[in-house]
Design an enzyme around this catalytic site. Sequence first.
Site, PDB file in Angstrom:
ATOM      1  N   LYS A 173      -1.947  -3.539   9.801  1.00  0.00           N
ATOM      2  CA  LYS A 173      -2.681  -2.367  10.322  1.00  0.00           C
ATOM      3  C   LYS A 173      -3.921  -2.088   9.466  1.00  0.00           C
ATOM      4  CE  LYS A 173       1.563  -0.607  12.309  1.00  0.00           C
ATOM      5  NZ  LYS A 173       2.500  -1.500  11.570  1.00  0.00           N
ATOM      6  N   ASP A 221       4.928   5.290  -5.315  1.00  0.00           N
ATOM      7  CA  ASP A 221       5.852   5.911  -4.364  1.00  0.00           C
ATOM      8  C   ASP A 221       5.040   6.966  -3.603  1.00  0.00           C
ATOM      9  OD1 ASP A 221       7.676   7.403  -2.994  1.00  0.00           O
ATOM     10  OD2 ASP A 221       8.958   7.846  -4.722  1.00  0.00           O
ATOM     11  N   ALA A 228       1.339   0.100   3.203  1.00  0.00           N
ATOM     12  CA  ALA A 228       0.389  -0.812   3.838  1.00  0.00           C
ATOM     13  C   ALA A 228       0.852  -2.263   3.959  1.00  0.00           C
ATOM     14  CB  ALA A 228      -0.931  -0.769   3.080  1.00  0.00           C
ATOM     15  N   ALA A 229       1.806  -2.686   3.148  1.00  0.00           N
ATOM     16  CA  ALA A 229       2.145  -4.119   3.114  1.00  0.00           C
ATOM     17  C   ALA A 229       3.003  -4.535   4.310  1.00  0.00           C
ATOM     18  CB  ALA A 229       2.900  -4.418   1.816  1.00  0.00           C
ATOM     19  N   PRO A 230       2.795  -5.734   4.841  1.00  0.00           N
ATOM     20  CA  PRO A 230       1.917  -6.807   4.369  1.00  0.00           C
ATOM     21  C   PRO A 230       0.445  -6.655   4.754  1.00  0.00           C
ATOM     22  CG  PRO A 230       3.163  -7.564   6.273  1.00  0.00           C
ATOM     23  CD  PRO A 230       3.662  -6.182   5.965  1.00  0.00           C
ATOM     24  N   CYS A 265       8.624   1.464  13.527  1.00  0.00           N
ATOM     25  CA  CYS A 265       9.024   0.493  14.554  1.00  0.00           C
ATOM     26  C   CYS A 265      10.498   0.711  14.896  1.00  0.00           C
ATOM     27  CB  CYS A 265       8.710  -0.940  14.135  1.00  0.00           C
ATOM     28  SG  CYS A 265       9.545  -1.463  12.641  1.00  0.00           S
ATOM     29  N   ASP A 293       2.776   4.508   8.024  1.00  0.00           N
ATOM     30  CA  ASP A 293       3.552   3.541   8.809  1.00  0.00           C
ATOM     31  C   ASP A 293       4.857   3.359   8.031  1.00  0.00           C
ATOM     32  OD1 ASP A 293       4.020   1.626  10.827  1.00  0.00           O
ATOM     33  OD2 ASP A 293       3.344   0.014   9.515  1.00  0.00           O
TER      34      ASP A 293
END
Length: 293
Positions: A94, A145, A89-91, A216, A163
């Site tokens: 989304k 993890d 999730a970081a930063p 990405c 992601d």
Amino acid sequence: MKRDTGPTSRGESGFDQFYESIWTDRWPALRASLIIETEKYKLVNPYARPNDEPTSADLRDSYELDPASVLVARALDVRGEHRVLDMCAAPGGKSLVQIFAHHSSQTPTFILNDMSRDRVFRLRRVLQEHLPTAVFEKIKVTARDASRWGVHEKEAYDRVLLDAPCSGERHVLQDAKALREWAPQRSKGLAQRQYALFCSAELVLKAGGRLVYSTCAISPLENDGVIARYFERKGDKARLRRVNINAESMDETARALIAECKIVLEPTSWGHLILPDRSSGAGPMFLSVFEKF
Ligand SMILES: C[S@@+](CC[C@H](N)C(=O)[O-])C[C@H]1O[C@@H](n2cnc3c(N)ncnc32)[C@H](O)[C@@H]1O
């Protein structure tokens, strides 16, 4: 786009050789678009707007991110009653899209995770800068993890966003050191990590739940390749079915964003790519949506 990535050397020339073998005639235009720094999308913070809360005046009024990231988060189709796991999730861009979308309705249960402690620290800061304390305190932030998550907890979430960590070629091209150190094995190694994360995501998802896989990267090994490997290896034990999204089937907010930012969803074997040379600078972003049965 070709999928054969053949042997290549290291550094900038190896990088170009590797991606030219995939993108052929399109590579010069795609490469050029990755170097240009494009304007980010300003995601308006609904919690900063109504000044009826004493704390809201201190909150940031927007968060800047790639418009393609907004589409990934919207594709998760989160509802108020859902338990949501954002595995990497970081930063937090989304995650914020999903949280903001529910500011005036029932709030889903969010578990936001990232393996990197430094990045979890950043994630917490982003959440605190944008959310009232009462909202922030309901969100669980963890530093595990995620590729092991499915071993410990199964069929527990209605929505899972993966992601995944990826090659991030835009960043490689904009960082001389990263470009010098680039090696063709990098994408293969990442694809293995992504596969482990993908299998874990499938395990933690409830039957009937939705998984969105995104990167990405523009290397097909990390996009279609990961999903193809899942279906090849699992055979008739595969528990995921692809949800074939397109611009028309997305929600109203996503459709408006696609029109406003002139985004083109380019179909691939297992999902869609948004690439900056054809999407007015947005991306790169690969996304693919699945439902568990
Ligand atoms: C593409 S970034 C996530 C960006 C984030 N979703 C956003 O929209 O702001 C990928 C993240 O995955 C994290 N990561 C890498 N391996 C992981 C693992 N095995 N488990 C959990 N997180 C991992 C990295 O620390 C990195 O923050």
